[in-house]
Design an enzyme around this catalytic site. Structure first.
Site, PDB file in Angstrom:
ATOM      1  N   ASP A 171       0.869  -1.191   0.000  1.00 39.84           N
ATOM      2  CA  ASP A 171       0.000   0.000   0.000  1.00 39.84           C
ATOM      3  C   ASP A 171       0.902   1.237   0.000  1.00 39.84           C
ATOM      4  O   ASP A 171       2.130   1.131   0.162  1.00 39.84           O
ATOM      5  CB  ASP A 171      -0.911  -0.009   1.240  1.00 39.84           C
ATOM      6  CG  ASP A 171      -1.891   1.166   1.264  1.00 39.84           C
ATOM      7  OD1 ASP A 171      -2.310   1.633   0.187  1.00 39.84           O
ATOM      8  OD2 ASP A 171      -2.247   1.618   2.366  1.00 39.84           O
ATOM      9  N   SER A 172       0.275   2.392  -0.125  1.00 43.26           N
ATOM     10  CA  SER A 172       1.029   3.643  -0.043  1.00 43.26           C
ATOM     11  C   SER A 172       1.485   3.918   1.388  1.00 43.26           C
ATOM     12  O   SER A 172       2.371   4.739   1.607  1.00 43.26           O
ATOM     13  CB  SER A 172       0.129   4.797  -0.474  1.00 43.26           C
ATOM     14  OG  SER A 172      -1.024   4.823   0.371  1.00 43.26           O
ATOM     15  N   TYR A 213      -1.023   8.424  -2.244  1.00 42.05           N
ATOM     16  CA  TYR A 213      -1.223   8.071  -3.651  1.00 42.05           C
ATOM     17  C   TYR A 213      -2.435   8.807  -4.226  1.00 42.05           C
ATOM     18  O   TYR A 213      -2.504   9.048  -5.423  1.00 42.05           O
ATOM     19  CB  TYR A 213      -1.457   6.564  -3.785  1.00 42.05           C
ATOM     20  CG  TYR A 213      -0.206   5.718  -3.861  1.00 42.05           C
ATOM     21  CD1 TYR A 213       1.070   6.270  -3.735  1.00 42.05           C
ATOM     22  CD2 TYR A 213      -0.315   4.348  -4.064  1.00 42.05           C
ATOM     23  CE1 TYR A 213       2.194   5.467  -3.811  1.00 42.05           C
ATOM     24  CE2 TYR A 213       0.809   3.541  -4.150  1.00 42.05           C
ATOM     25  CZ  TYR A 213       2.057   4.094  -4.020  1.00 42.05           C
ATOM     26  OH  TYR A 213       3.159   3.294  -4.105  1.00 42.05           O
ATOM     27  N   GLY A 214      -3.384   9.120  -3.347  1.00 35.58           N
ATOM     28  CA  GLY A 214      -4.603   9.785  -3.806  1.00 35.58           C
ATOM     29  C   GLY A 214      -4.341  11.143  -4.434  1.00 35.58           C
ATOM     30  O   GLY A 214      -5.195  11.685  -5.123  1.00 35.58           O
ATOM     31  N   CYS A 224      -4.573  -1.426  -1.997  1.00 36.79           N
ATOM     32  CA  CYS A 224      -4.760   0.008  -2.188  1.00 36.79           C
ATOM     33  C   CYS A 224      -5.676   0.217  -3.385  1.00 36.79           C
ATOM     34  O   CYS A 224      -5.339  -0.206  -4.494  1.00 36.79           O
ATOM     35  CB  CYS A 224      -3.390   0.651  -2.442  1.00 36.79           C
ATOM     36  SG  CYS A 224      -3.491   2.408  -2.833  1.00 36.79           S
ATOM     37  N   ASN A 225      -6.814   0.831  -3.137  1.00 36.44           N
ATOM     38  CA  ASN A 225      -7.763   1.086  -4.231  1.00 36.44           C
ATOM     39  C   ASN A 225      -7.190   2.078  -5.227  1.00 36.44           C
ATOM     40  O   ASN A 225      -7.325   1.911  -6.443  1.00 36.44           O
ATOM     41  CB  ASN A 225      -9.060   1.683  -3.673  1.00 36.44           C
ATOM     42  CG  ASN A 225      -9.801   0.726  -2.771  1.00 36.44           C
ATOM     43  OD1 ASN A 225     -10.728   0.067  -3.183  1.00 36.44           O
ATOM     44  ND2 ASN A 225      -9.377   0.637  -1.517  1.00 36.44           N
ATOM     45  N   THR A 226      -6.564   3.118  -4.701  1.00 32.58           N
ATOM     46  CA  THR A 226      -6.052   4.196  -5.553  1.00 32.58           C
ATOM     47  C   THR A 226      -5.061   3.636  -6.563  1.00 32.58           C
ATOM     48  O   THR A 226      -5.055   4.028  -7.732  1.00 32.58           O
ATOM     49  CB  THR A 226      -5.377   5.271  -4.677  1.00 32.58           C
ATOM     50  OG1 THR A 226      -6.241   5.573  -3.584  1.00 32.58           O
ATOM     51  CG2 THR A 226      -5.090   6.531  -5.453  1.00 32.58           C
ATOM     52  N   CYS A 262     -11.106   3.057   0.382  1.00 29.60           N
ATOM     53  CA  CYS A 262      -9.673   3.265   0.641  1.00 29.60           C
ATOM     54  C   CYS A 262      -9.337   2.383   1.824  1.00 29.60           C
ATOM     55  O   CYS A 262     -10.047   2.395   2.840  1.00 29.60           O
ATOM     56  CB  CYS A 262      -9.403   4.729   0.973  1.00 29.60           C
ATOM     57  SG  CYS A 262      -7.732   5.034   1.620  1.00 29.60           S
ATOM     58  N   THR A 263      -8.267   1.608   1.693  1.00 33.59           N
ATOM     59  CA  THR A 263      -7.949   0.633   2.739  1.00 33.59           C
ATOM     60  C   THR A 263      -7.544   1.295   4.055  1.00 33.59           C
ATOM     61  O   THR A 263      -7.533   0.641   5.094  1.00 33.59           O
ATOM     62  CB  THR A 263      -6.828  -0.310   2.265  1.00 33.59           C
ATOM     63  OG1 THR A 263      -5.726   0.491   1.801  1.00 33.59           O
ATOM     64  CG2 THR A 263      -7.311  -1.207   1.144  1.00 33.59           C
ATOM     65  N   HIS A 264      -7.213   2.570   4.008  1.00 31.70           N
ATOM     66  CA  HIS A 264      -6.899   3.270   5.254  1.00 31.70           C
ATOM     67  C   HIS A 264      -8.128   3.447   6.157  1.00 31.70           C
ATOM     68  O   HIS A 264      -8.009   3.491   7.377  1.00 31.70           O
ATOM     69  CB  HIS A 264      -6.355   4.678   4.965  1.00 31.70           C
ATOM     70  CG  HIS A 264      -4.895   4.720   4.639  1.00 31.70           C
ATOM     71  ND1 HIS A 264      -4.387   4.247   3.453  1.00 31.70           N
ATOM     72  CD2 HIS A 264      -3.837   5.186   5.355  1.00 31.70           C
ATOM     73  CE1 HIS A 264      -3.079   4.424   3.441  1.00 31.70           C
ATOM     74  NE2 HIS A 264      -2.717   4.991   4.580  1.00 31.70           N
TER      75      HIS A 264
HETATM   76  N1  DGL Z   1      -4.855   3.100   1.023  1.00 38.42           N
HETATM   77  C1  DGL Z   1      -5.012   3.719  -0.250  1.00 38.42           C
HETATM   78  C2  DGL Z   1      -6.308   3.270  -0.929  1.00 38.42           C
HETATM   79  O1  DGL Z   1      -6.821   2.213  -0.639  1.00 38.42           O
HETATM   80  C3  DGL Z   1      -4.816   5.167  -0.477  1.00 38.42           C
HETATM   81  C4  DGL Z   1      -4.280   6.167   0.450  1.00 38.42           C
HETATM   82  C5  DGL Z   1      -3.433   7.217  -0.270  1.00 38.42           C
HETATM   83  O2  DGL Z   1      -3.963   8.237  -0.746  1.00 38.42           O
HETATM   84  O3  DGL Z   1      -2.231   6.969  -0.394  1.00 38.42           O
HETATM   85  O4  DGL Z   1      -6.802   3.919  -1.804  1.00 38.42           O
END
Ligand code: DGL
Length: 290
Positions: A27-28, A59-60, A91-93, A205-207
């Site tokens: 992930d990021s 990453y977003g 990570c979705n992004t 978003c996984t966060h």
């Molecule tokens: N955890 C990431 C996701 O699932 C993104 C967080 C980021 O912006 O880096 O999209």
């Protein structure tokens, strides 16, 4: 209530079962830990590398071209170092952009995660669904295609949060953001008009599941939160099989790798240890823009 359904379909090649697989979760930052925890429950015997590209976080906020190049470069380094059996892009992004170039470049199988729009549409009763994700994810054609394909009959409210991923990182590192700041990011998910109101929020978003207890407490009314992590873990075990008795990895070997490491503090190390990652290392990979 929390529902755990599989995120949108991704291409998943078959994997040869391995007695002690090495699973690399990427992930990021720290958000992929929500996915890692579910995979760890399903395959406690595996070897784990948790990779946080914190030098590239968030990453977003990156353009699609920069993100694609970055993910391939980080993977190049990590796959070379750890030779994983399978990589989970938690990570979705990133997944909504980088899975095709990663699969073209590397032979190791990749499992991705994309916004859980299909399960959200299957779950809603009012037809009012919100997708809370990063600004990158809500802008993706991939996300719009998922809505057209699976949620055409719903009122889908895409909410791009600029700050929530950072708040999730801070929460885990022991510096929680104030309620009013969280609510400012969450509030737009809650829509109410004469036709009905939001009853499902997909955490895209996984966060965000790291903040779930606080999001539930701050929500103006109860909704179903969709976190795809358990379904991703099931997908991983489908691919690599269930644990083989008698073959076990040493749990003290599970390692968290950061590409920058600026945020590694004692509370964060403790949080990582509590999540099953006792070792922490840095593979220095600065993000060079332009
Ligand atoms: N955890 C990431 C996701 O699932 C993104 C967080 C980021 O912006 O880096 O999209």
């Amino acid at each position: 209530m929390r529902v755990d359904l599989l995120a949108g379909a991704t291409y998943l090649p078959a994997v040869m079962p391995s007695p002690v697989p090495t699973i690399l979760v990427f992930d990021s930052g720290l958000g992929g830990l929500t996915v890692f925890s579910e995979i760890l429950k399903a395959r406690p015997d595996a070897r784990y590398v948790y990779a946080a590209d914190d030098a590239g976080f968030p990453y977003g906020h990156l353009s699609e071209a920069v993100l694609a190049e970055r993910a391939v470069a980080v993977m190049e380094r990590l796959i070379g170092l750890y030779d994983p059996t399978l990589v989970v892009v938690a990570c979705n992004t990133a997944s909504t952009i980088v899975l095709p170039p990663l699969r073209a470049r590397f032979s190791v199988p990749f499992v991705g995660t994309v916004p859980a729009i299909k399960p959200a549409a299957q779950t809603t009763r009012t037809g009012y669904v919100s997708v809370l994700a990063t600004p990158g994810t809500v802008a993706r054609d991939y996300t719009r295609d998922l809505i057209e394909t699976y949620a055409a009959g719903c009122r889908v409210n895409l909410v791009g949060s600029r700050r929530l991923a950072g708040f999730a990182e801070a929460e885990l590192a022991g510096s929680p953001a104030p309620d009013e700041e969280l609510l400012a990011e969450l509030g737009p998910c809650f829509v109410e008009d004469e036709g009905g109101r939001t009853d499902v929020v997909a955490l895209g978003c996984t966060h965000y599941p790291l903040l779930l207890p606080r999001l539930e407490a701050l929500a103006p009314w109860p909704v179903t939160w969709i976190d795809p992590a358990p379904a991703i873990a099931r997908r991983v075990t489908q691919l690599i099989g269930a644990p083989v008795p008698g073959h076990e990895a040493d749990e003290d070997e599970a390692i968290a790798v950061f590409t920058g490491g600026a945020g590694i503090s004692t509370p964060l190390r403790e949080a990582l240890r509590a999540k099953g990652l006792p070792l922490v290392t840095v593979e220095d990979m600065p993000l060079l823009l332009g």
